[in-house]
Design an enzyme around this catalytic site. Structure first.
Site, PDB file in Angstrom:
ATOM      1  N   SER A 111       0.795  -1.228   0.000  1.00 18.81           N
ATOM      2  CA  SER A 111       0.000   0.000   0.000  1.00 18.81           C
ATOM      3  C   SER A 111       0.828   1.278   0.000  1.00 18.81           C
ATOM      4  O   SER A 111       0.311   2.339  -0.313  1.00 18.81           O
ATOM      5  CB  SER A 111      -0.962   0.021   1.181  1.00 18.81           C
ATOM      6  N   LYS A 120       0.609   4.519   6.685  1.00 19.92           N
ATOM      7  CA  LYS A 120       0.001   5.354   5.646  1.00 19.92           C
ATOM      8  C   LYS A 120       0.544   6.775   5.777  1.00 19.92           C
ATOM      9  O   LYS A 120       1.183   7.136   6.752  1.00 19.92           O
ATOM     10  CB  LYS A 120      -1.528   5.403   5.774  1.00 19.92           C
TER      11      LYS A 120
END
Length: 184
Positions: A43, A81
């Site tokens: 990700s 993230k």
């Protein structure tokens, strides 16, 4: 001979003390100051690769575009993230342009490799309100996105992240170790 035994015993005790002291300092540092984390998944490609080892600072102030590690909302895992929205921010993605508080940001860190050449966008259009129900990021929360938008589950999918679920900010990337197992 007794003097030698006493000297050996004192040296042994001093070594034990030094080792125990070192272990206690290491444990305190790991618990309250920094921690190693192994990245799982794609990700955050190209910023981080699967199995990269990073050092997370638990005492950093979190700013926009920092990389944060936090407790996953629906799993017993930690995710990494990029912070996009801070409390009070409005967020919009329009034609692959990130707009925060009315200001457009260029996202050079977003992975554009492997995208369908017929697909004109990497990130779908959205507003904060459409994906979270909030007009602005509420106090005590952040909005996060992965750098590999086509393969990232992030705030577009599971909503805002509570500040108290943040482990810390990634400060150092250690080269990827494919077969290392960390015993921390």
């Amino acid at each position: 001979m007794t003097e030698k035994k006493t000297s050996d015993k004192k040296e042994f005790v001093s070594w034990i003390f030094a080792i125990v002291f070192g272990i206690v300092v290491a444990l305190v540092c790991r618990e309250y100051i920094f921690s190693p984390v192994v990245v799982k998944g794609a990700s955050m490609v190209p910023t981080y690769e699967n199995k990269d080892v990073i050092i997370v600072s638990k005492v950093s102030h979190i700013d926009r575009f920092d990389h944060v590690v936090f407790k996953a909302p629906y799993e017993d895992e930690y995710y990494i993230k990029r912070v996009i929205g801070l409390p009070g921010d409005t967020i919009e993605m329009k034609e692959d342009v990130l707009i925060i508080n009315g200001i457009e940001y260029k996202e050079d860190y977003v992975n554009r490799e492997g995208a369908d050449p017929f697909q004109n966008r990497i990130t779908e259009n959205f507003t904060l309100e459409e994906v979270t129900g909030e007009k602005t990021v509420p106090e005590g929360y952040i909005f996060v996105l992965g750098d590999n938008r086509l393969k990232s589950a992030d705030s577009r999918h599971y909503g805002l992240i509570p500040m108290d679920s943040i482990l810390g900010e990634s400060k150092l990337r250690i080269f990827p170790f494919q077969n290392i197992r960390l015993f921390w």
